[in-house]
Design an enzyme around this catalytic site. Structure first.
Site, short mmCIF file in Angstrom:
data_model
loop_
_atom_site.label_atom_id
_atom_site.label_comp_id
_atom_site.label_asym_id
_atom_site.label_seq_id
_atom_site.Cartn_x
_atom_site.Cartn_y
_atom_site.Cartn_z
N TRP A 31 2.38 1.70 -3.45
CA TRP A 31 1.16 2.18 -4.31
C TRP A 31 1.17 3.54 -4.36
O TRP A 31 0.94 4.25 -5.23
CB TRP A 31 0.05 1.44 -4.00
N HIS A 32 1.49 4.14 -3.04
CA HIS A 32 1.01 5.49 -2.87
C HIS A 32 2.23 6.51 -3.70
O HIS A 32 2.12 7.59 -4.01
CB HIS A 32 0.96 6.25 -1.58
N GLY A 33 3.51 5.91 -3.96
CA GLY A 33 4.61 6.60 -4.47
C GLY A 33 5.73 5.89 -4.43
O GLY A 33 5.98 4.97 -3.44
N SER A 87 0.86 -1.30 0.16
CA SER A 87 -0.07 0.01 -0.05
C SER A 87 0.74 1.25 -0.18
O SER A 87 0.77 2.09 -0.76
CB SER A 87 -0.86 -0.09 1.41
N GLY A 88 1.97 1.41 0.83
CA GLY A 88 2.82 2.18 0.92
C GLY A 88 3.47 2.58 -0.53
O GLY A 88 3.40 3.83 -0.87
#
Lengths: 468, 305
Positions: free
Chosen positions: A317-319, A314-315
């Site tokens: 995915w954010h950047g 998820s982390g």
């Protein structure tokens, strides 16, 4: 064409009029054309990528449905997921991974900088849900390619979500939508509220927050603490506003999108926070990553491992940055620790405050430009002095008018959130007397127009007499 | 039906408040040039002679003297550094409300405009307070760069942040109406340099002006064909360099070749009897005394035309 631009408002109104003029049967085609026009404004050449992702999902969905052999279905799904992951890695993470590789192995590979296509993280994830849902038998195969293309490209959500599942959206796209006053009223109110959150509050907060985070060495102590807390509001209002504008926009056309943010800072645990923050993404990861990894069905250790993996991804995915990965890891660890300790205060308010503070701490990693910036913040945030508090406050970059405006606006949002916690606020407004509805629309509209942070800005010194 | 009524009420209220707020927030100007709101406050068909152009116009033509001597109600409809394309749209706007006998256009900005777009301040002074109309929209389209136009169609985009600095003057604009009434004339009093007529670079050379200027000069001429007013182009007294004067020669030729009236007052110093050491505010602008002398002379000339 971003949501908070005049061109988008014009585009939206034109689409709205055409949508309700044409026959119900063809309305989805109007939306499809509008969605491709919208995406073309974001980057014309990436239309082919969007089309490729759409075709890929459509084709694999079709094939997975057609083949009866479960093993072959699984292989097909595996190939499909790998292709999508490769796409994401190529466009979004290749540079980052090459960098990591070079650092680890002291090599010096270099690649040309790739421009990340707008919305790729959203529409790829959304498209991926279809073959998976078909594989699981939770959605009927969509034979109409145009309708399917609309599911992947639907313009309110293509750039920033919410990330919807095929089993939720495809049935809605199959239905014919009437002109429904209630839907349209709800839609416009949600949009207006979204614009208010974005233009009046988030964009103003961004000025001060960016000022501090981009010039960190000039700040320590109280201004740094305030900037960190203000960022927690900025990111909430900013992201929530986009989701609200998208949700309102879709509602006007008769579609229900996920309410992406449900008062996240009222959460009384990190687990609860993730049930309230970016709900569509959390739900995606839960259903398409956490459950396939085994969820919590394979013992405590495996559950903790799964949680950490999901939040690391998820982390990422954010950047493509270490800061995001550490932010994800922190949230994963929070949840593991929560499960291990399994103790909470009997006062909900204390749980809410502790959860909020943990979230704020993690936001430092999310917002900081580099890991060394995080280090600077963690060292200097405690160097508090109480001399001339007013100057310290103003040093963030706000004037007294900005601070008053922020105070009133944030209190207003807080009250709305409080009401939302107990009641459906849209129903409350809709069922109120007509003059009240008129007042709500006008007050929100003019609050945005007057106090919004937009436009080229006015500086009287531009207008000094020229001498002619 | 009730629902439709409330939607209509919302839209009408929105438009009404939006219009008032636009007026409240718009920059009220710096006192130089015509306040467009003041122009709209003039009684319809009351202006007999109008002077269009830049600051050379509003500091040179004194409408009070002209009215005193001719009984023609005059008005300086001019803004600072007004390019000829804005003058064209101003003339169109003027003709919606007025039926003048004379339209006088000073050509200074044909001489000094070196670009196809004016400074933002210039555009803002001229456009901001104009009434919303097709003329205003086409004016913005022709005078403002594409990416800046939205903030001219709806100037609240530019000025809404003035909520931090609103003064009584701003509130008076919407609650008390216009109070300025100077027929657009600005009497310049301060002298910051002493000039000499020898500094004027009169010569016979010819230097072309910008193509966009020529296009709008032609449009003004076409617009004025078969109209009731007499169109007169002038250059008010100014201390021009040789280069500027060669451009003025070009304009002179351009207009006379097309059968238009052009009067070069720069060259008529002897007749005007201006004292260059006393009557100029700066190299381009007459001061109060200078404009009185010039306006008196202009009246004599007007009677001859």
């Amino acid at each position: 064409m971003i949501f908070n631009s005049l061109s988008f408002i014009l585009f939206f109104l034109i689409t709205f009029i055409i949508y309700y003029i044409v026959s119900k049967k063809y309305r989805y085609i109007v939306l499809l054309i509008a969605s491709y026009v919208f995406y073309a404004f974001a980057g014309f050449k990436y239309i082919f990528l969007l089309l490729f992702i759409t075709l890929l999902s459509y084709l694999f969905g079709f094939l997975i449905n057609k083949i009866n052999d479960k093993k072959k279905k699984k292989i097909l799904l595996f190939i499909f997921v790998i292709i999508n992951i490769i796409c994401l890695i190529y466009f979004k993470y290749l540079g980052f991974f090459v960098n990591v590789f070079n650092k680890m192995f002291f090599s010096s590979f270099s690649i040309e900088k790739i421009v990340v296509p707008l919305g790729i993280s959203f529409f790829v994830l959304q498209a991926m849900t279809y073959p998976i849902d078909v594989y699981r038998g939770s959605v009927f195969v969509e034979k109409n390619f145009l309708r399917f293309a609309l599911f992947v490209s639907f313009f309110p959500q293509i750039l920033s979500g919410p990330i919807e599942k095929s089993k939720i959206m495809l049935p809605q796209f199959r239905k014919e939508h009437n002109f429904n006053y209630k839907n349209i009223f709800y839609g416009f109110i949600i949009m207006l509220y979204g614009y208010f959150q974005k233009i009046v509050v988030a964009d103003l907060l961004a000025c001060g927050v960016n000022n501090v985070f981009d010039n960190l060495k000039d700040y320590s102590g109280i201004p740094l603490i305030i900037a960190v807390f203000l960022y927690s509001f900025q990111i909430y209002f900013d992201f929530c506003s986009y989701s609200n504008i998208a949700r309102g926009c879709a509602k006007v056309f008769g579609f229900d999108l996920t309410n992406n943010f449900n008062n996240p800072y009222f959460a009384d645990s990190i687990k609860n926070f993730w049930g309230r923050w970016h709900i569509s993404l959390s739900s995606w990861f839960k259903e398409y990553l956490y459950f396939p990894l085994g969820g919590n069905r394979k013992g405590s250790l495996r559950t903790y491992f799964n949680i950490i993996v999901v939040f690391l991804i998820s982390g990422l995915w954010h950047g493509a940055n270490y800061t995001y990965i550490i932010w994800g890891l922190l949230h994963g660890l929070y949840q593991v620790i929560e499960r291990v300790i399994n103790k909470r205060s009997r006062y909900k308010i204390i749980n809410v405050i502790v959860t909020y503070l943990l979230v704020v701490f993690a936001w430092i990693f999310f917002r900081a430009n580099t890991i060394s910036d995080v280090g600077y913040i963690l060292i200097n945030i405690f160097k508090v002095n109480f001399v001339d508090l007013k100057s310290q406050l103003l040093s963030i970059g706000f004037d007294i008018y900005d601070l008053k405006l922020l105070f009133v606006s944030i209190i207003f949002i807080f009250i709305v959130d409080l009401i939302k916690e107990k009641k459906n606020i849209l129903n409350v407004v809709y069922n109120s007397p007509s003059f009240f509805k008129v007042a709500v629309v006008l007050v929100l509209a003019f609050w945005i127009i007057i106090f919004g942070h937009y436009g080229p800005g006015f500086d009287n010194s531009q207008f000094i007499y020229l001498g002619y | 039906m009730k629902r439709f009524f409330y939607i209509l009420i919302t839209i009408l209220l929105f438009l009404f408040i939006f219009d008032k707020l636009t007026l409240l927030f718009v920059r009220k100007g710096n006192g130089y040039g015509t306040d467009v709101l003041d122009f709209y406050a003039q009684k319809n068909n009351s202006i007999d002679i109008v002077f269009l152009g830049s600051s050379h116009t509003y500091s040179s033509f004194n409408p009070y003297i002209i009215e005193d001597k001719t009984n023609l109600n005059g008005y300086d409809f001019a803004t600072q550094q007004q390019p000829i394309w804005i003058t064209y749209f101003y003339l169109k706007e003027l003709l919606k409300y007025q039926d003048p006998k004379y339209v006088i256009i000073d050509v200074h900005m044909l001489v000094s405009m070196n670009s196809d777009y004016a400074y933002e301040q210039v555009n803002r002074d001229a456009i901001d307070k104009m009434r919303f109309s097709l003329n205003k929209i086409s004016m913005i389209n022709k005078c403002v760069k594409k990416d800046e136009r939205a903030a001219y169609y709806f100037n609240i985009i530019k000025y809404h942040s003035r909520y931090k600095e609103l003064s009584d003057n701003d509130y008076d604009t919407i609650f008390k109406g216009r109070t300025v009434n100077n027929k657009g004339y600005i009497a310049l009093k301060y002298k910051n340099r002493i000039f000499d007529y020898d500094e004027v670079g009169i010569n016979d050379d010819i230097m072309e002006i910008g193509k966009k200027s020529e296009v709008y000069l032609d449009k003004i001429i076409r617009l004025s064909k078969n109209k009731n007013y007499k169109l007169i182009f002038v250059k008010t007294p100014a201390i021009y360099s040789e280069v500027e004067y060669s451009k003025l020669n070009y304009i002179n030729k351009y207009l006379t070749d097309r059968g238009e009236i052009f009067i070069d007052f720069v060259k008529k110093n002897d007749e005007l009897d201006l004292d260059y050491k006393k009557d100029f505010y700066d190299s381009g602008h007459l001061d109060k005394e200078g404009s009185e002398k010039f306006s008196n002379y202009f009246v004599k000339y007007l009677k001859e035309v």
